[in-house]
Scaffold this motif. Structure first.
Motif, PDB file in Angstrom:
ATOM      1  N   SER A  19      44.777  45.848  31.228  1.00  0.00           N
ATOM      2  CA  SER A  19      44.218  44.646  31.833  1.00  0.00           C
ATOM      3  C   SER A  19      45.339  43.675  32.147  1.00  0.00           C
ATOM      4  O   SER A  19      45.520  42.679  31.479  1.00  0.00           O
ATOM      5  CB  SER A  19      43.152  44.012  30.944  1.00  0.00           C
ATOM      6  OG  SER A  19      43.696  43.614  29.731  1.00  0.00           O
ATOM      7  N   ARG A  20      46.091  44.039  33.143  1.00  0.00           N
ATOM      8  CA  ARG A  20      47.272  43.269  33.499  1.00  0.00           C
ATOM      9  C   ARG A  20      46.923  41.927  34.135  1.00  0.00           C
ATOM     10  O   ARG A  20      47.543  40.920  33.861  1.00  0.00           O
ATOM     11  CB  ARG A  20      48.166  44.083  34.445  1.00  0.00           C
ATOM     12  CG  ARG A  20      49.143  44.978  33.714  1.00  0.00           C
ATOM     13  CD  ARG A  20      50.304  44.143  33.184  1.00  0.00           C
ATOM     14  NE  ARG A  20      50.775  44.597  31.903  1.00  0.00           N
ATOM     15  CZ  ARG A  20      51.859  45.321  31.696  1.00  0.00           C
ATOM     16  NH1 ARG A  20      52.593  45.711  32.684  1.00  0.00           N
ATOM     17  NH2 ARG A  20      52.217  45.659  30.482  1.00  0.00           N
ATOM     18  N   SER A  21      45.942  41.928  35.054  1.00  0.00           N
ATOM     19  CA  SER A  21      45.671  40.659  35.740  1.00  0.00           C
ATOM     20  C   SER A  21      44.264  40.622  36.302  1.00  0.00           C
ATOM     21  O   SER A  21      43.595  41.643  36.411  1.00  0.00           O
ATOM     22  CB  SER A  21      46.672  40.457  36.872  1.00  0.00           C
ATOM     23  OG  SER A  21      46.476  41.456  37.836  1.00  0.00           O
ATOM     24  N   VAL A  22      43.861  39.426  36.652  1.00  0.00           N
ATOM     25  CA  VAL A  22      42.562  39.245  37.288  1.00  0.00           C
ATOM     26  C   VAL A  22      42.546  39.975  38.626  1.00  0.00           C
ATOM     27  O   VAL A  22      41.539  40.547  39.029  1.00  0.00           O
ATOM     28  CB  VAL A  22      42.279  37.743  37.479  1.00  0.00           C
ATOM     29  CG1 VAL A  22      41.005  37.529  38.254  1.00  0.00           C
ATOM     30  CG2 VAL A  22      42.212  37.053  36.139  1.00  0.00           C
ATOM     31  N   ILE A  25      41.486  43.490  38.249  1.00  0.00           N
ATOM     32  CA  ILE A  25      40.047  43.603  38.049  1.00  0.00           C
ATOM     33  C   ILE A  25      39.319  43.497  39.379  1.00  0.00           C
ATOM     34  O   ILE A  25      38.451  44.314  39.708  1.00  0.00           O
ATOM     35  CB  ILE A  25      39.567  42.498  37.076  1.00  0.00           C
ATOM     36  CG1 ILE A  25      40.111  42.785  35.675  1.00  0.00           C
ATOM     37  CG2 ILE A  25      38.049  42.402  37.061  1.00  0.00           C
ATOM     38  CD1 ILE A  25      39.692  41.772  34.652  1.00  0.00           C
ATOM     39  N   GLU A  75      47.967  29.544  45.021  1.00  0.00           N
ATOM     40  CA  GLU A  75      48.156  30.703  44.147  1.00  0.00           C
ATOM     41  C   GLU A  75      46.871  31.509  43.978  1.00  0.00           C
ATOM     42  O   GLU A  75      46.884  32.726  43.955  1.00  0.00           O
ATOM     43  CB  GLU A  75      48.609  30.229  42.762  1.00  0.00           C
ATOM     44  CG  GLU A  75      50.096  29.944  42.654  1.00  0.00           C
ATOM     45  CD  GLU A  75      50.922  31.210  42.707  1.00  0.00           C
ATOM     46  OE1 GLU A  75      50.673  32.088  41.875  1.00  0.00           O
ATOM     47  OE2 GLU A  75      51.779  31.327  43.595  1.00  0.00           O
ATOM     48  N   LEU A 120      37.730  29.706  40.517  1.00  0.00           N
ATOM     49  CA  LEU A 120      37.364  30.885  39.730  1.00  0.00           C
ATOM     50  C   LEU A 120      37.384  30.577  38.235  1.00  0.00           C
ATOM     51  O   LEU A 120      38.330  30.004  37.724  1.00  0.00           O
ATOM     52  CB  LEU A 120      38.336  32.025  40.033  1.00  0.00           C
ATOM     53  CG  LEU A 120      38.052  33.331  39.320  1.00  0.00           C
ATOM     54  CD1 LEU A 120      36.799  33.965  39.860  1.00  0.00           C
ATOM     55  CD2 LEU A 120      39.222  34.284  39.456  1.00  0.00           C
ATOM     56  N   GLY A 121      36.334  30.967  37.576  1.00  0.00           N
ATOM     57  CA  GLY A 121      36.275  30.788  36.130  1.00  0.00           C
ATOM     58  C   GLY A 121      35.459  29.583  35.716  1.00  0.00           C
ATOM     59  O   GLY A 121      34.996  29.492  34.594  1.00  0.00           O
ATOM     60  N   MET A 357      31.658  38.450  35.584  1.00  0.00           N
ATOM     61  CA  MET A 357      32.021  38.007  34.233  1.00  0.00           C
ATOM     62  C   MET A 357      31.894  36.508  34.060  1.00  0.00           C
ATOM     63  O   MET A 357      31.502  36.026  33.001  1.00  0.00           O
ATOM     64  CB  MET A 357      33.468  38.386  33.959  1.00  0.00           C
ATOM     65  CG  MET A 357      33.701  39.845  34.037  1.00  0.00           C
ATOM     66  SD  MET A 357      35.432  40.104  34.380  1.00  0.00           S
ATOM     67  CE  MET A 357      35.418  41.864  34.513  1.00  0.00           C
ATOM     68  N   VAL A 358      32.264  35.794  35.112  1.00  0.00           N
ATOM     69  CA  VAL A 358      32.349  34.341  34.965  1.00  0.00           C
ATOM     70  C   VAL A 358      30.994  33.739  34.626  1.00  0.00           C
ATOM     71  O   VAL A 358      30.887  32.833  33.811  1.00  0.00           O
ATOM     72  CB  VAL A 358      32.908  33.725  36.259  1.00  0.00           C
ATOM     73  CG1 VAL A 358      32.952  32.217  36.153  1.00  0.00           C
ATOM     74  CG2 VAL A 358      34.285  34.280  36.552  1.00  0.00           C
TER      75      VAL A 358
END
Lengths: 422, 444
Positions: A19-22, A25, A75, A120-121, A357-358
């Protein structure tokens, strides 16, 4: 000894490769959606591709502009979440929508549902669902015009059995005899596909001839022929789900389709007879039914979801509890749970939107509650609301309930008594 | 004796690459005396010990040079013959400022012998011998063993767990001890059990160390008589390889089905846990009257040329160990005292080995990804062995709500790093928790 670039940081000093990064995913989600996307384009043609590209571009552009001018930091565009949102919106739309629909849906999804809450999130509702519902209520008529999938337009398509056709024809003849030829033709047009209309019209004509209502027959035939051209392009409101919905209680889903003359493919016939299943199931499972671009093929959606499960992007808790509760409720109330799950947006919604997920609970326990809630609400919306679909609204409502679920599903911390954790 | 049928484990945790291949098969080598030793006076829990010698004094190997200044502390002996050169202040990797003694050794380059040291007094109870030997928990906590083994009257120790699980990636110190000194380890374990008057002993190790099982079985057979004499029963428990299997609270739960109450010690659940290295040190103290002055250190990581398991005198610097391991393949970006999951990064190669240094890990690349916003994926929640909600705690701490975070059991966090290891958003969770705990304690 020289220490050129010694890093100092708190532990841990290594990170999971899985699970390196969003971004990873989101990339997995896009990959998982590819099969159904491609099928959508095959089924509904280039128009579907245009809708998909438009929605994705609109989403990314909206996020980029907001990032650039309001957050001064672009970003977050790299995390691909806007691409996923755009793709999901498009997959939830009919290929026949005017292009302003995906654009408006995407702008609403990104700007209002996501960025307004902090990106996001931080969003409480699934942006794709927000966008979809926004256009669904704003452009209701445009949203419910569906194209007929390519394989239902082909020559080899099979229409419900002769006896059914005859009975339909007889009923039509009766109505024709009472000189409502126009309405008969309309009902035929709404129900049947191109060649079906022709063949049925012929059979209707024959049977009516025997009943000696000659004058009416002529008008019925001509009316039917006139509508055939229209049916060739569009079967307005032609998703199986809307049929079942309009038929109301007292009639099984499959019987409704059969008596309406809804066609199925030769492939479905073959597979169906080999496995002794109704061909309608086969078509619904593999995606030869009318509907939104990405929702038709349960099979390909499941493949995508299995990929995500293997990559541990999603867990099985929400989809399983969602489908199980929905099917259970449908079955208990005398509906057809399997056909109910295979048609409409429930597969896409429960595998790809309810698993966002969020906006879903963080613990497995909470996710099960969330899934059950979605299943129940979907059932109620489908059964009692005026719309044939309910999955999107159900998920949106459960999104809203998520903080509450999270609050009451704190796991018991080790070494504490139950309920010791606040 | 041994349970092979079902592998025991706990709920949660992560599966980092165990990276034991670097020095799994390297036998323990003795480090020759370096020119100087830097002995930190803070060698574990408690205040730094107080120097009992003066600068310029000659000291012999095994001679006491510092004694505890408070109730909790440990005796420190000189690991080599030499002269006390100076007293300096150093920063340990744990960011602890500590006074330290620099000892100029008499015989640099000589390999330490097995019995050329000042022995501890034999006419003491075993517990006193442990105290005189200056033994602390060698797994990392550094709690003085003689205090841990002095069980208060109102408590009862029913199980003694020997922790050889060594779940930390890269480290092989305990594994090599089991392979090479199984018999001594078992004797040490029996001594500990005698002190604790416990019958039921569990020797816990992860299944990636099952090669050591044969040696353990043999050692158990050899000591069968000693065990029956002292009414000690040692059960070898093979655990699933998963991080943090060796965390004491998890270990207690897995092996005894009991939970250590929040904020309490394993003894409150009737359990005492010691690291295998500690038991070996107990063996040496009681059988050989040898104080704790050297320990096995795994020198490991992808940056080191010849990873080794080194029996290093306390006070040898990272520099000495790096040189002994033939230096670096390439300059590391990260130097860690301990393993990569819970170890402490340091930048100064003058950093000395202390009683709790189980390894030095050198990584070519530092993992250094930028944090992105939390997407509430819940991986941290599923990974947390304590069943906390790491993402929620972090958000509370970030918002400055330290008290609320404390109310949500922030203090139960073991800082094992599972949550951060698995976080796709690369959030510095553990750092946040360390900070939050500090702020929470202050606001109390």
């Amino acid at each position: 000894m020289t220490e050129p670039h010694i890093h100092i940081s708190a532990s841990p000093h290594i990170h999971s490769k899985k699970s390196r990064s969003v971004q990873t995913i989101m990339l997995y989600v896009i990959i998982a959606l590819l099969p159904t996307t491609i099928w959508g384009i095959i089924s509904f043609g280039y128009k579907a591709a245009i809708v998909i590209v438009t929605a994705m571009l609109a989403s990314v552009l909206t996020e980029f502009l907001i990032d650039k001018f309001l957050k001064h930091n672009t970003e977050s565009i790299k995390d691909l979440s806007a691409v996923v949102t755009g793709l999901l919106i498009a997959l939830n739309l009919s290929s026949e929508v005017p292009l302003y629909v995906p654009i408006i849906a995407s702008i609403f999804a990104i700007a209002v549902c996501k960025m307004a809450f902090g990106g996001l999130g931080n969003n409480f509702a699934n942006p794709a669902i927000g966008g979809r519902l926004f256009v669904m209520f704003s452009f209701a008529s445009a949203m419910t015009r569906y194209a007929t999938p390519r394989f239902l337009l082909s020559e080899s398509v099979i229409y419900p059995t002769v006896s059914a056709a005859t009975s339909a024809a007889t009923s039509m003849a009766t109505s024709a005899a009472t000189s409502v030829a126009t309405s008969a033709a309309t009902s035929m047009a709404t129900s049947a596909a191109t060649s079906a209309a022709t063949s049925m019209a012929t059979s209707a004509a024959t049977s009516v001839v025997t009943s000696a209502a000659t004058g009416v027959v002529t008008s019925a035939t001509s009316a039917a022929t006139a509508v055939v051209e229209g049916a060739n392009v569009l079967l307005s409101g032609a998703t199986p789900l809307s049929y079942i919905k309009s038929a109301g209680a007292g009639m099984g889903a499959l019987e409704t389709l059969e008596s309406a003359g809804y066609p199925f493919t030769a492939f479905a016939e073959k597979v169906g007879s080999a496995l002794h299943i109704n061909p309608y199931y086969v078509d619904a499972f593999f995606g030869n039914i009318g509907g939104s671009i990405g929702e038709v093929s349960a099979f390909l959606l499941i493949i995508g979801a299995v990929f995500l499960l293997c990559k541990k992007v999603i867990s099985y808790h929400i989809p399983v509890s969602y489908l199980a509760s929905f099917m259970l409720l449908t079955w208990v109330t005398g509906g057809n749970p399997i056909y109910g799950v295979l048609t409409g947006g429930i597969m896409l919604a429960c595998l790809f939107m309810a698993t966002d997920m969020v906006t879903t609970p963080i613990t497995h326990k909470g996710q099960i509650i969330f899934g059950i809630g979605c299943g129940f609400l979907t059932y109620f919306f489908r059964s009692f609301a005026s719309l044939p679909e309910g999955a999107s609204i159900a998920i949106l409502m459960m999104n809203v309930a998520t903080p509450l679920i999270d609050k009451y599903t704190h796991p018991r911390v080790m070494g504490h008594k139950k309920g010791g954790a606040k | 004796m041994r349970q092979n049928n079902k592998k025991l484990t706990f709920k949660g945790g992560v599966h980092p690459n165990d990276a034991k291949h670097y020095n799994k098969d390297k036998s323990i080598e003795r480090l020759p005396y370096p020119e100087k030793l830097i002995i930190a006076l803070s060698q574990g829990t408690g205040k730094p010990s107080v120097l009992t010698k003066e600068v310029g004094d000659k000291v012999r190997r095994g001679e006491v040079i510092a004694t505890p200044s408070g109730a909790i502390g440990n005796i420190i002996v000189s690991p080599a013959d030499g002269t006390i050169a100076e007293v300096i202040s150093i920063t340990l990797p744990q960011s602890i400022e500590s006074p330290a003694v620099v000892i100029k050794t008499d015989n640099p380059g000589k390999i330490p012998g097995d019995d050329d040291f000042v022995k501890i007094d034999q006419n003491q109870t075993p517990l006193e011998m442990i105290k005189s030997a200056g033994i602390v928990g060698m797994g990392g906590a550094g709690f003085p063993t003689h205090i841990k083994y002095s069980i208060p009257n109102d408590k009862k120790c029913e199980f003694f767990i020997v922790n050889a699980s060594e779940c930390e990636p890269c480290l092989c110190a305990d594994y090599r001890l089991l392979i090479e000194k199984a018999d001594e380890c078992i004797k040490g374990i029996i001594e500990c059990a005698k002190i604790l008057s416990v019958r039921s002993v569990f020797l816990a190790l992860e299944d990636n160390k099952s090669d050591a099982l044969d040696k353990v079985d043999k050692a158990l057979d050899n000591n069968r008589e000693l065990m029956t004499q002292n009414n000690v029963q040692i059960d070898v428990k093979v655990l699933k390889t998963k991080y943090p299997q060796g965390d004491e609270k998890n270990l207690v739960k897995v092996l005894t089905k009991r939970e250590v109450p929040s904020g309490k010690f394993p003894l409150d659940a009737g359990v005492i846990i010691s690291n295998l290295g500690t038991c070996y040190a107990v063996y040496e103290a009681i059988y050989k009257q040898k104080p704790l002055m050297e320990r096995v250190v795994s020198v490991t990581g992808d940056a080191i040329k010849t990873p080794k398991n080194v029996l290093s005198p306390l006070g040898a610097t990272a520099e000495d160990l790096i040189r002994f391991s033939d230096g670096f393949i390439e300059d590391p970006e990260k130097m860690i005292s301990g393993g990569p999951m819970m170890g402490f990064s340091f930048f100064n190669t003058e950093t000395p080995v202390v009683k709790t240094t189980s390894g030095l890990t050198f990584l070519k690349k530092a993992y250094n990804a930028k944090s992105t916003p939390c997407i509430s994926c819940g991986r941290c929640v599923n990974a947390c062995p304590m069943h906390l909600l790491p993402t929620r705690l972090f958000k509370l701490i970030k918002a400055g709500k330290y008290q609320e975070a404390m109310d949500e059991n922030l203090m139960d966090c073991r800082e094992c790093g599972c949550c951060e290891f698995i976080c796709p958003s690369n959030i510095d969770l553990v750092q946040g928790f360390k900070f939050g705990k500090k702020m929470g304690r202050m606001s109390k």
